[in-house]
Design a protein around this motif. Structure first.
Motif, PDB file in Angstrom:
ATOM      1  N   SER A 158       0.820  -1.211   0.000  1.00 34.17           N
ATOM      2  CA  SER A 158       0.000   0.000   0.000  1.00 34.17           C
ATOM      3  C   SER A 158       0.859   1.268   0.000  1.00 34.17           C
ATOM      4  N   LYS A 159       1.992   1.233   0.719  1.00 32.10           N
ATOM      5  CA  LYS A 159       2.818   2.447   0.792  1.00 32.10           C
ATOM      6  C   LYS A 159       3.832   2.554  -0.338  1.00 32.10           C
ATOM      7  N   TYR A 160       4.363   1.417  -0.774  1.00 33.56           N
ATOM      8  CA  TYR A 160       5.504   1.467  -1.701  1.00 33.56           C
ATOM      9  C   TYR A 160       5.285   0.774  -3.042  1.00 33.56           C
ATOM     10  N   LEU A 161       4.995  -0.524  -3.029  1.00 32.17           N
ATOM     11  CA  LEU A 161       5.093  -1.309  -4.267  1.00 32.17           C
ATOM     12  C   LEU A 161       3.813  -1.353  -5.089  1.00 32.17           C
ATOM     13  N   GLY A 162       2.686  -1.107  -4.449  1.00 35.89           N
ATOM     14  CA  GLY A 162       1.391  -1.206  -5.132  1.00 35.89           C
ATOM     15  C   GLY A 162       1.143  -0.023  -6.059  1.00 35.89           C
ATOM     16  N   MET A 163       0.044  -0.128  -6.797  1.00 34.24           N
ATOM     17  CA  MET A 163      -0.282   0.864  -7.818  1.00 34.24           C
ATOM     18  C   MET A 163      -0.293   2.306  -7.287  1.00 34.24           C
ATOM     19  N   ASN A 164      -0.688   2.474  -6.022  1.00 31.27           N
ATOM     20  CA  ASN A 164      -0.704   3.816  -5.441  1.00 31.27           C
ATOM     21  C   ASN A 164       0.491   4.080  -4.525  1.00 31.27           C
ATOM     22  N   GLY A 165       1.464   3.202  -4.577  1.00 31.31           N
ATOM     23  CA  GLY A 165       2.641   3.360  -3.719  1.00 31.31           C
ATOM     24  C   GLY A 165       3.688   4.268  -4.349  1.00 31.31           C
ATOM     25  N   VAL A 166       4.581   4.817  -3.512  1.00 33.79           N
ATOM     26  CA  VAL A 166       5.560   5.784  -4.020  1.00 33.79           C
ATOM     27  C   VAL A 166       6.689   5.134  -4.825  1.00 33.79           C
ATOM     28  N   ALA A 167       6.847   3.810  -4.691  1.00 30.03           N
ATOM     29  CA  ALA A 167       7.919   3.153  -5.464  1.00 30.03           C
ATOM     30  C   ALA A 167       7.347   2.348  -6.633  1.00 30.03           C
ATOM     31  N   TYR A 168       6.092   2.588  -6.973  1.00 27.88           N
ATOM     32  CA  TYR A 168       5.435   1.764  -8.004  1.00 27.88           C
ATOM     33  C   TYR A 168       6.088   1.913  -9.378  1.00 27.88           C
ATOM     34  N   VAL A 169       6.362   0.786  -9.997  1.00 24.18           N
ATOM     35  CA  VAL A 169       6.814   0.805 -11.395  1.00 24.18           C
ATOM     36  C   VAL A 169       5.938  -0.195 -12.151  1.00 24.18           C
ATOM     37  N   PRO A 170       5.206   0.258 -13.175  1.00 28.84           N
ATOM     38  CA  PRO A 170       4.339  -0.687 -13.894  1.00 28.84           C
ATOM     39  C   PRO A 170       5.154  -1.735 -14.635  1.00 28.84           C
ATOM     40  N   LYS A 171       4.472  -2.831 -14.954  1.00 30.31           N
ATOM     41  CA  LYS A 171       5.139  -3.945 -15.628  1.00 30.31           C
ATOM     42  C   LYS A 171       4.551  -4.071 -17.029  1.00 30.31           C
ATOM     43  N   GLN A 172       5.424  -4.363 -17.994  1.00 25.13           N
ATOM     44  CA  GLN A 172       4.942  -4.571 -19.360  1.00 25.13           C
ATOM     45  C   GLN A 172       4.168  -5.883 -19.428  1.00 25.13           C
ATOM     46  N   LYS A 173       3.046  -5.868 -20.127  1.00 27.16           N
ATOM     47  CA  LYS A 173       2.216  -7.076 -20.143  1.00 27.16           C
ATOM     48  C   LYS A 173       1.813  -7.472 -21.561  1.00 27.16           C
ATOM     49  N   PHE A 174       1.348  -8.709 -21.715  1.00 29.16           N
ATOM     50  CA  PHE A 174       0.713  -9.141 -22.960  1.00 29.16           C
ATOM     51  C   PHE A 174      -0.601  -8.388 -23.128  1.00 29.16           C
ATOM     52  N   THR A 175      -1.063  -8.266 -24.362  1.00 31.81           N
ATOM     53  CA  THR A 175      -2.463  -7.874 -24.534  1.00 31.81           C
ATOM     54  C   THR A 175      -3.291  -9.131 -24.232  1.00 31.81           C
ATOM     55  N   GLN A 176      -4.580  -8.927 -23.983  1.00 31.18           N
ATOM     56  CA  GLN A 176      -5.453 -10.079 -23.700  1.00 31.18           C
ATOM     57  C   GLN A 176      -5.416 -11.059 -24.868  1.00 31.18           C
ATOM     58  N   GLN A 177      -5.494 -10.516 -26.082  1.00 33.99           N
ATOM     59  CA  GLN A 177      -5.533 -11.381 -27.268  1.00 33.99           C
ATOM     60  C   GLN A 177      -4.233 -12.175 -27.433  1.00 33.99           C
ATOM     61  N   GLU A 178      -3.094 -11.509 -27.182  1.00 43.99           N
ATOM     62  CA  GLU A 178      -1.803 -12.219 -27.292  1.00 43.99           C
ATOM     63  C   GLU A 178      -1.770 -13.421 -26.353  1.00 43.99           C
ATOM     64  N   ALA A 179      -2.166 -13.187 -25.102  1.00 42.53           N
ATOM     65  CA  ALA A 179      -2.116 -14.269 -24.110  1.00 42.53           C
ATOM     66  C   ALA A 179      -3.048 -15.411 -24.517  1.00 42.53           C
ATOM     67  N   ILE A 180      -4.247 -15.057 -24.951  1.00 41.04           N
ATOM     68  CA  ILE A 180      -5.224 -16.097 -25.329  1.00 41.04           C
ATOM     69  C   ILE A 180      -4.711 -16.877 -26.547  1.00 41.04           C
ATOM     70  N   ASP A 181      -4.173 -16.170 -27.529  1.00 39.53           N
ATOM     71  CA  ASP A 181      -3.678 -16.844 -28.743  1.00 39.53           C
ATOM     72  C   ASP A 181      -2.520 -17.782 -28.429  1.00 39.53           C
ATOM     73  N   ILE A 182      -1.590 -17.290 -27.613  1.00 36.68           N
ATOM     74  CA  ILE A 182      -0.431 -18.102 -27.247  1.00 36.68           C
ATOM     75  C   ILE A 182      -0.879 -19.393 -26.569  1.00 36.68           C
ATOM     76  N   LEU A 183      -1.841 -19.263 -25.671  1.00 33.51           N
ATOM     77  CA  LEU A 183      -2.312 -20.445 -24.950  1.00 33.51           C
ATOM     78  C   LEU A 183      -3.074 -21.381 -25.876  1.00 33.51           C
ATOM     79  N   ARG A 184      -3.920 -20.808 -26.716  1.00 35.91           N
ATOM     80  CA  ARG A 184      -4.693 -21.658 -27.634  1.00 35.91           C
ATOM     81  C   ARG A 184      -3.759 -22.352 -28.621  1.00 35.91           C
ATOM     82  N   ASP A 185      -2.691 -21.645 -29.017  1.00 34.99           N
ATOM     83  CA  ASP A 185      -1.716 -22.254 -29.929  1.00 34.99           C
ATOM     84  C   ASP A 185      -1.031 -23.455 -29.305  1.00 34.99           C
ATOM     85  N   SER A 186      -0.929 -23.471 -27.963  1.00 38.34           N
ATOM     86  CA  SER A 186      -0.321 -24.658 -27.353  1.00 38.34           C
ATOM     87  C   SER A 186      -1.404 -25.581 -26.794  1.00 38.34           C
ATOM     88  N   ASN A 187      -2.581 -25.514 -27.388  1.00 34.22           N
ATOM     89  CA  ASN A 187      -3.709 -26.417 -27.070  1.00 34.22           C
ATOM     90  C   ASN A 187      -4.188 -26.316 -25.628  1.00 34.22           C
TER      91      ASN A 187
END
Ligand code: AMP
Ligand code: MN
Ligand code: MN
Ligand code: MN
Length: 285
Positions: A158-187
Motif C-alpha cells: 500500500s505504501k511502496y510497491l502497489g499501484m498507489n505506492g511511491v515506489a510503483y513501477v508498472p510492468k509490461q504485459k501481454f495484450t489479452q488477445q496475445e495471451a489467449i492466442d499463445i495459450l490456444r496455440d499450445s492447445n
C-alpha cells in the motif's frame, strides 16, 4: 468421498512460498485428486512439479497465469494443459523473453527507487528467496519485512510497491488477445481468472469484459474462487451460461504469502469437484 481439485496455485517459481515439490506433497496429503500449478508468467516450476506428482501419485495439470493489459489495471488469464511447452514455439519464445527482459528492467528501477527511499535491498538476497527464478514484487515485500523497513507485506504494497505506492513501477504485459492466442496455440484451455478481483468500475463493465474475452477465445471463467462471496459465484455461473463458457475454480494458494488462503479449501469453504476438471478437459481434446 468427494473427489476434489484445486486449479489455481503458485509455487516459488513465481510468488508462492512452497517449492513445486512441497506444493504437490501438500496437495496429496490433504487428499486432492488433482492440482494445477499456475505460476505467474512462468513455466519454471512445471518440470519439478510433474516429477513429484508422478512420484506421489496425484494428477498435475500444467498451467500458467498470465497478466494482461486492461484499461483499469490487469486482467489475469489462466491456461491449462499446456500440451507443448510454449517456449518451444519460436515466436512465443521471442515475446516471452522480451517480457522477462522488461520485467528485469522494471525490477532494476524498483531496486533503485527503494534505495532512494532509504530501503536498500540486496539482489542476491532476493534471488536466494526465489531460488534464482523470476523476481516479483512480493519477493521484495518479504525482504522489506525481513529488514524491518515495513511491518508487513500489506504495508509494503500500500505504501511502496502497489499501484498507489511511491515506489510503483508498472510492468509490461501481454495484450489479452496475445495471451489467449499463445495459450490456444499450445492447445491449452483458457480461463478468465478471478473476475471479481479484476478492477472493473461496475458490473456492466465486468459483463462487457467477459463478453469481449469470450469473443477473443476463452473457454472458461474462474467461478469457484477463495475470495468470492455467494452472490459473486452465482453471478459468474450465470455469465458462463450466457456466454457459453465453462466454470473453472481454484484457491489462488500462495503459501505463507497469503496465509488466510489454504490449498484446496481457500478461506475454508471452497470445494471444487473433479467434474469441473473433467468438463474442462473435454474442451482441450
Ligand atoms: P508482479 O508480477 O511483480 O507485478 O507482482 C504481482 C503479484 O504481487 C501478484 O500476483 C500478487 O500475488 C502480489 N500482490 C499484488 N498486490 C498485493 C498486495 N496488496 N498484497 C500482497 N501481494 C500482492
Ligand atoms: Mn501472485
Ligand atoms: Mn491473479
Ligand atoms: Mn494467481
Amino acid at each position: 468421498m468427494d473427489k476434489l481439485v484445486d486449479l489455481h496455485t503458485h509455487s516459488t517459481a513465481s510468488d508462492g512460498t512452497d517449492t513445486p515439490s512441497e506444493l504437490i506433497e501438500k496437495a496429496k496429503n490433504i487428499g486432492l485428486s488433482a492440482i494445477a500449478l499456475t505460476d505467474h508468467d512462468c513455466f519454471d516450476g512445471l518440470e519439478e512439479a510433474s516429477k513429484k506428482a508422478e512420484e506421489v501419485g496425484i494428477e498435475l495439470i500444467k498451467g500458467v497465469e498470465f497478466s494482461t493489459e486492461y484499461k483499469h489495471g490487469e486482467v489475469h488469464i489462466l491456461g491449462y494443459w499446456l500440451h507443448s511447452n510454449p517456449l518451444e514455439n519460436p515466436s512465443f519464445k521471442k515475446v516471452f523473453e522480451r517480457l522477462l527482459e522488461l520485467r528485469n528492467e522494471r525490477n532494476e528501477k524498483l531496486f533503485k527507487k527503494l534505495e532512494t527511499l532509504g530501503m536498500p535491498i540486496d539482489k542476491d538476497e532476493v534471488l536466494e528467496l526465489t531460488g534464482n527464478s523470476m523476481i516479483c514484487r512480493p519477493h521484495l515485500a518479504r525482504i522489506m519485512v525481513k529488514k524491518k523497513y515495513v511491518k508487513n507485506i500489506n504495508i509494503a504494497f500500500s505504501k511502496y510497491l502497489g499501484m498507489n505506492g511511491v515506489a510503483y513501477v508498472p510492468k509490461q504485459k501481454f495484450t489479452q488477445q496475445e495471451a489467449i492466442d499463445i495459450l490456444r496455440d499450445s492447445n491449452a484451455v483458457v480461463s478468465f481468472a478471478h473476475p471479481y478481483l479484476t478492477p472493473c468500475r461496475d458490473e456492466k463493465e465486468r459483463k462487457e469484459l467477459i463478453k469481449s474475452l469470450a469473443d477473443k477465445g476463452i473457454h472458461a471463467i474462474e467461478t469457484y474462487y477463495s475470495m468470492n462471496n455467494d452472490k459473486q459465484t452465482t453471478q459468474t455461473l450465470a455469465y458462463t451460461r450466457e456466454f457459453n463458457l465453462l466454470p473453472s475454480g481454484g484457491s489462488d494458494y500462495h503459501g505463507t504469502l497469503k496465509p488466510n488462503i489454504s490449498l484446496g479449501s481457500g478461506k475454508g469453504r471452497l470445494k471444487i469437484h473433479y467434474s469441473i476438471l473433467e468438463d474442462l478437459r473435454k474442451t482441450s481434446i
